[in-house]
Design a protein around this motif. Sequence first.
Motif, PDB file in Angstrom:
ATOM      1  N   CYS A 256       2.719   0.239 -22.947  1.00  0.00           N
ATOM      2  CA  CYS A 256       3.700   0.395 -24.360  1.00  0.00           C
ATOM      3  C   CYS A 256       2.753   0.507 -25.605  1.00  0.00           C
ATOM      4  O   CYS A 256       1.628   0.359 -25.636  1.00  0.00           O
ATOM      5  CB  CYS A 256       4.533  -1.161 -24.290  1.00  0.00           C
ATOM      6  SG  CYS A 256       3.300  -2.506 -24.782  1.00  0.00           S
ATOM      7  N   HIS A 258       1.895  -1.376 -27.813  1.00  0.00           N
ATOM      8  CA  HIS A 258       1.059  -2.620 -27.830  1.00  0.00           C
ATOM      9  C   HIS A 258      -0.031  -2.647 -26.868  1.00  0.00           C
ATOM     10  O   HIS A 258      -1.156  -3.027 -27.156  1.00  0.00           O
ATOM     11  CB  HIS A 258       1.766  -3.806 -27.769  1.00  0.00           C
ATOM     12  CG  HIS A 258       2.676  -4.111 -29.043  1.00  0.00           C
ATOM     13  ND1 HIS A 258       2.378  -4.754 -30.263  1.00  0.00           N
ATOM     14  CD2 HIS A 258       3.852  -3.384 -29.425  1.00  0.00           C
ATOM     15  CE1 HIS A 258       3.318  -4.676 -31.155  1.00  0.00           C
ATOM     16  NE2 HIS A 258       4.343  -3.831 -30.631  1.00  0.00           N
ATOM     17  N   HIS A 266       2.728  -2.390 -18.396  1.00  0.00           N
ATOM     18  CA  HIS A 266       3.507  -3.326 -17.963  1.00  0.00           C
ATOM     19  C   HIS A 266       3.892  -2.665 -16.634  1.00  0.00           C
ATOM     20  O   HIS A 266       4.032  -1.623 -16.152  1.00  0.00           O
ATOM     21  CB  HIS A 266       4.592  -3.095 -19.018  1.00  0.00           C
ATOM     22  CG  HIS A 266       4.741  -3.855 -20.131  1.00  0.00           C
ATOM     23  ND1 HIS A 266       4.772  -5.286 -20.126  1.00  0.00           N
ATOM     24  CD2 HIS A 266       4.411  -3.556 -21.228  1.00  0.00           C
ATOM     25  CE1 HIS A 266       4.494  -5.702 -21.506  1.00  0.00           C
ATOM     26  NE2 HIS A 266       4.338  -4.550 -22.288  1.00  0.00           N
ATOM     27  N   CYS A 324       3.767 -10.057 -24.340  1.00  0.00           N
ATOM     28  CA  CYS A 324       3.282  -8.995 -24.903  1.00  0.00           C
ATOM     29  C   CYS A 324       4.120  -8.774 -26.175  1.00  0.00           C
ATOM     30  O   CYS A 324       5.273  -8.979 -26.165  1.00  0.00           O
ATOM     31  CB  CYS A 324       3.410  -7.596 -24.092  1.00  0.00           C
ATOM     32  SG  CYS A 324       2.988  -6.105 -25.137  1.00  0.00           S
ATOM     33  N   CYS A 326       5.301  -6.534 -27.792  1.00  0.00           N
ATOM     34  CA  CYS A 326       6.312  -5.646 -27.728  1.00  0.00           C
ATOM     35  C   CYS A 326       7.694  -6.213 -27.361  1.00  0.00           C
ATOM     36  O   CYS A 326       8.928  -5.778 -27.579  1.00  0.00           O
ATOM     37  CB  CYS A 326       6.386  -4.429 -26.656  1.00  0.00           C
ATOM     38  SG  CYS A 326       6.465  -4.625 -25.057  1.00  0.00           S
TER      39      CYS A 326
HETATM   40 ZN   LIG Z   1       4.247  -4.649 -23.947  1.00  0.00          ZN
END
Ligand SMILES: [Zn+2]
Length: 444
Positions: A256, A258, A266, A324, A326
């Motif tokens: 992602c 991040h 992920h 996370c 995100c």
């Molecule tokens: Zn993430």
Amino acid sequence: MITDTAYWEPDIERLSRQDMVALQQHKLTVLGQRLAASETWRSHFATAGMKPEDIGHPEAFGELPMLEKTDLRALYPYPLLTVERSQVRRFCATSGTTGLPVMFGFTERDLGDLLPRQMARIYVAGGARAGDIVYQGYGYGLWLGGLGFDLGAETIGATCFPVGPGRGELAIQWLRDQGHTVCSVSAFWLMSVVAQAKEAGIDPKRDWRLRLGFFGGQSISAGFRSELEAEMPEGFQAVNSYGTTEAGGPNVGIACPHSHDRNEMHLINEDTVLTEILDPQTLEPVGPGGEGEIVLTTLEKEASPVVRWRTRDLVRLSENPYDCPCGRRGLPLIGPIVGRSDDMLKIRGTMVFPSQVEDVIAATPGTVKEAWQIYIDRSDRVLEEGTVAIERRPESNAGTEQLAKQVADTLRARLGVRLKVECHDLGTLPRYEGKAERVIIRDK
Ligand SMILES: [Zn+2]
């Protein structure tokens, strides 16, 4: 660079870890009931004195037998199909690099609903959006890569060009004239397309519009990624993805915005592809920061499901697998594939993965990232001597001897084993478009 966060299925992607585990648990119970109707699955579990219904018992799950390549080969031609053949709309197959390809079936729902949703999550988490123009360079035929990425692109509302592998001459012009914004392609192939473009007077930085690349197949090192990004238009991101035919597609891992900078992905479809990271020797789960093998269970796939399939792919579970920024709180983060448990080399007793050698080469200025080889000399089944072959870029300030010494010293420091390094001129070593054969064992 952190861009906006978007989800394909926010209700599921944003579940807490606890809720994700509960959802998996529910689906495991349903899967167990479904597999109980299959004679082949009943006999598979019986080898461990268990039955399919045990899948649903949390305390029994870790005791279920692993699924290995030999299990699938023994069930030729349609291993663990689980539905009537007439319900199968398409077969896909493993690459068969280490033997006969294994056939995996897909029902109408597998192809029309499950895989498109899984792949849409991959694209959206990686940063693709409706309106993007996709240069799809993965293969077709029995191979699942091309089909999977096509379905994902079409599902999110992007425009797909299913070019497939090769056709570099055309690709360099199409990338300019059709203005592709996203590519899903082997990173090594893209690097070779960049070289072809430059030779033809096309400057990828100025003439192309690519902003995002999805790189599955072989994970790429952070060093290679930065080098590729430097050749591309400003802001381009090289995103690692991961999947396998056994999981039902290139649907398992994706970075992602991040996790991109930490080179982590992920496990984006954990509600449909349950993933264990297990120590390859003890088969116990590893903790945060631990290295282990990816073991997969497909929760919703109707034709050819797998339960505890040993991928042999090794990864490191993130130090912080959950929460996370995100928002994908319950979808764990893993590092790139570091090697295969069956690729692991023991040279004079020291563990060496080809990917570690690749990392060192990629991080040494003046070498050619896509051209390298490891030769291992073996006597009496013991791996005694390792030689790493590399190439020197003609514009490098360092000479061949100096480069060879630099790589040998770094390998020694990083791996704790002395390997010989030979440095050749550009164009000496083989290039690979598909799966690379980097290690060659020579008997003395
Ligand atoms: Zn993430």
